[in-house]
Design an enzyme around this catalytic site. Structure first.
Site, mmCIF file in Angstrom:
data_model
loop_
_atom_site.group_PDB
_atom_site.id
_atom_site.type_symbol
_atom_site.label_atom_id
_atom_site.label_comp_id
_atom_site.label_asym_id
_atom_site.label_seq_id
_atom_site.Cartn_x
_atom_site.Cartn_y
_atom_site.Cartn_z
ATOM 1 N N ASP A 1 32.110 1.185 53.951
ATOM 2 C CA ASP A 1 32.497 2.351 54.749
ATOM 3 C C ASP A 1 32.266 3.629 53.952
ATOM 4 O OD1 ASP A 1 33.320 3.617 57.040
ATOM 5 O OD2 ASP A 1 35.450 3.409 56.640
ATOM 6 N N LYS B 1 49.268 4.558 49.951
ATOM 7 C CA LYS B 1 48.848 4.103 51.266
ATOM 8 C C LYS B 1 49.825 3.025 51.731
ATOM 9 C CE LYS B 1 44.949 1.999 51.571
ATOM 10 N NZ LYS B 1 43.488 1.903 51.580
ATOM 11 N N GLY C 1 45.840 6.795 59.293
ATOM 12 C CA GLY C 1 44.832 5.808 59.635
ATOM 13 C C GLY C 1 45.271 5.037 60.859
ATOM 14 N N SER C 2 44.441 4.102 61.269
ATOM 15 C CA SER C 2 44.745 3.351 62.478
ATOM 16 C C SER C 2 45.883 2.364 62.273
ATOM 17 C CB SER C 2 43.500 2.607 62.953
ATOM 18 O OG SER C 2 43.018 1.768 61.925
ATOM 19 N N ILE D 1 49.628 12.889 53.972
ATOM 20 C CA ILE D 1 48.408 13.674 53.817
ATOM 21 C C ILE D 1 47.253 13.148 54.668
ATOM 22 C CG2 ILE D 1 48.919 14.630 51.547
ATOM 23 C CD1 ILE D 1 47.451 12.402 50.223
ATOM 24 N N ALA D 2 47.406 11.958 55.253
ATOM 25 C CA ALA D 2 46.364 11.432 56.141
ATOM 26 C C ALA D 2 46.939 10.298 56.967
ATOM 27 C CB ALA D 2 45.160 10.933 55.335
ATOM 28 N N GLY E 1 47.818 2.453 59.068
ATOM 29 C CA GLY E 1 48.586 2.852 57.903
ATOM 30 C C GLY E 1 48.469 4.345 57.675
ATOM 31 N N ASP E 2 49.287 4.853 56.775
ATOM 32 C CA ASP E 2 49.298 6.286 56.484
ATOM 33 C C ASP E 2 49.213 6.513 54.977
ATOM 34 O OD1 ASP E 2 49.743 7.202 59.234
ATOM 35 O OD2 ASP E 2 51.700 6.243 59.007
ATOM 36 N N LEU E 3 48.654 7.658 54.609
ATOM 37 C CA LEU E 3 48.511 8.019 53.209
ATOM 38 C C LEU E 3 49.478 9.146 52.872
ATOM 39 C CD1 LEU E 3 46.756 7.383 50.679
ATOM 40 C CD2 LEU E 3 45.321 9.314 51.345
#
Length: 322
Positions: free
Chosen positions: A181, A87, A69-70, A66-67, A72-74
């Site tokens: 963040d 994650k 990242g630089s 669903i997402a 890792g992935d979700l």
């Protein structure tokens, strides 16, 4: 609405070096940071204390991504019959620094419990399959809600969202945690709440931090400048989030992240929206003051927003009553 924690920002990779070079070319010096704040626990200590929150990967079903990242992935997943978000850090990116960040994130998630902070379910702490499992938020991110779905918020809904964020942030700050963040992509929605958690850290004993993190469009100038910072850096980021809620626009949308960072460093702020509630405009400007000590605390912001929400509700009731 819930606050979320993540080890790696999604759009800051490669920008730190570019920022250093660009600022070096601009007038003024670029204060360096010789050290990062120590993680409160290293990976081995976290593993030793894992206990009943260590996830059995055999019971974890991974679904759609669903997402990204630089590092890792979700994914959406199912664990013990419950919808979860998973994650997963990519093994090819793992190094000592990332493992320390992972341990820090797990350590914080284990300690926090608040209705506006995403609920931690467990983690897989055995390298190379490092992953964190939290509750799944069906509403997605506030960023998508505003910018992909093009939703324009009514004032009462806007205030509810903002108050949710403030209450989660107030809780974190009371527990000596800096988010680092805060942005709409890290604000997740269920049916009626907003929750958050991002690249959080415990404050060190001196009360200031010097590590680089965050996303430039939302980042406080002292963080951009690699100067020591404290919880007021989150207040600056909240001001930009509040501006987004009011305008439903992406901050500095005509600029690259690097251009935005250089601008903020020199005093640039998002253009104040016309026809916004004057009290929101005033709060926004106080929250993104250049001097951190001039910014209000989240407890003060919460009180102001709740008072304004009551005023709006009373006005609405009066109008409808007529």
């Amino acid at each position: 609405m819930l606050l979320t924690l993540q080890c790696c920002g999604q759009d800051t990779d490669g920008l730190n070096k570019a920022m250093e070079k660009a600022v070096a070319r601009s007038k003024g010096s670029f204060p360096g940071s010789s050290h990062s704040p120590p993680a409160i626990e290293d990976a081995s200590e976290t593993q030793e204390k894992s206990g009943d929150w260590e996830i059995d990967r055999r019971l974890l079903k991974i679904g759609e991504k669903i997402a990204c990242g630089s590092c890792g992935d979700l994914y959406r997943g199912i664990y013990l019959g419950q919808d979860v978000a998973v994650k997963i850090l990519r093994s090819e990116h793992l190094n000592d620094t990332l493992e320390d960040e992972f341990a820090q994130e797990v350590a914080i998630l284990r300690e926090v419990q608040h209705r506006n902070v995403v609920r931690f379910i467990g983690a897989c702490t055995k390298s190379p399959q490092l992953s964190i499992v939290t509750e799944y938020m069906p509403g997605g991110s506030l960023y998508d809600y505003l910018h992909k779905n093009h939703n324009v918020l009514k004032l009462s809904q806007l205030l509810k969202f903002a108050i949710d964020v403030c209450k989660g942030m107030e809780y974190l700050h009371q527990n000596h945690i800096i988010h680092r963040d805060l942005k709409t992509a890290n604000l997740l929605m269920d049916t009626d709440n907003v929750a958050d958690f991002g690249v959080a850290r415990f404050l060190n004993q001196g009360g200031v931090m010097t590590a680089e993190t965050g996303t430039y469009r939302w980042m406080a100038p002292e963080v951009i400048n690699h100067q020591p910072y404290d919880q007021k850096a989150d207040v600056f980021s909240f001001a930009v989030v509040l501006w987004e809620l009011v305008t439903a626009k992406v901050p500095y949308d005509t600029m690259t992240p690097l251009q935005a960072a250089l601008g903020v460093r020199q005093g640039l702020r998002p253009e104040l929206p016309e026809n916004a509630h004057p009290k929101l405009l005033d709060l926004m400007q106080r929250c993104w003051e250049a001097a951190p000590d001039k910014r209000p605390s989240f407890s003060e912001i919460t009180t102001e927003l709740e008072t304004l929400f009551e005023e709006v509700e009373e006005t609405t009731e009066a109008v409808n009553g007529n």
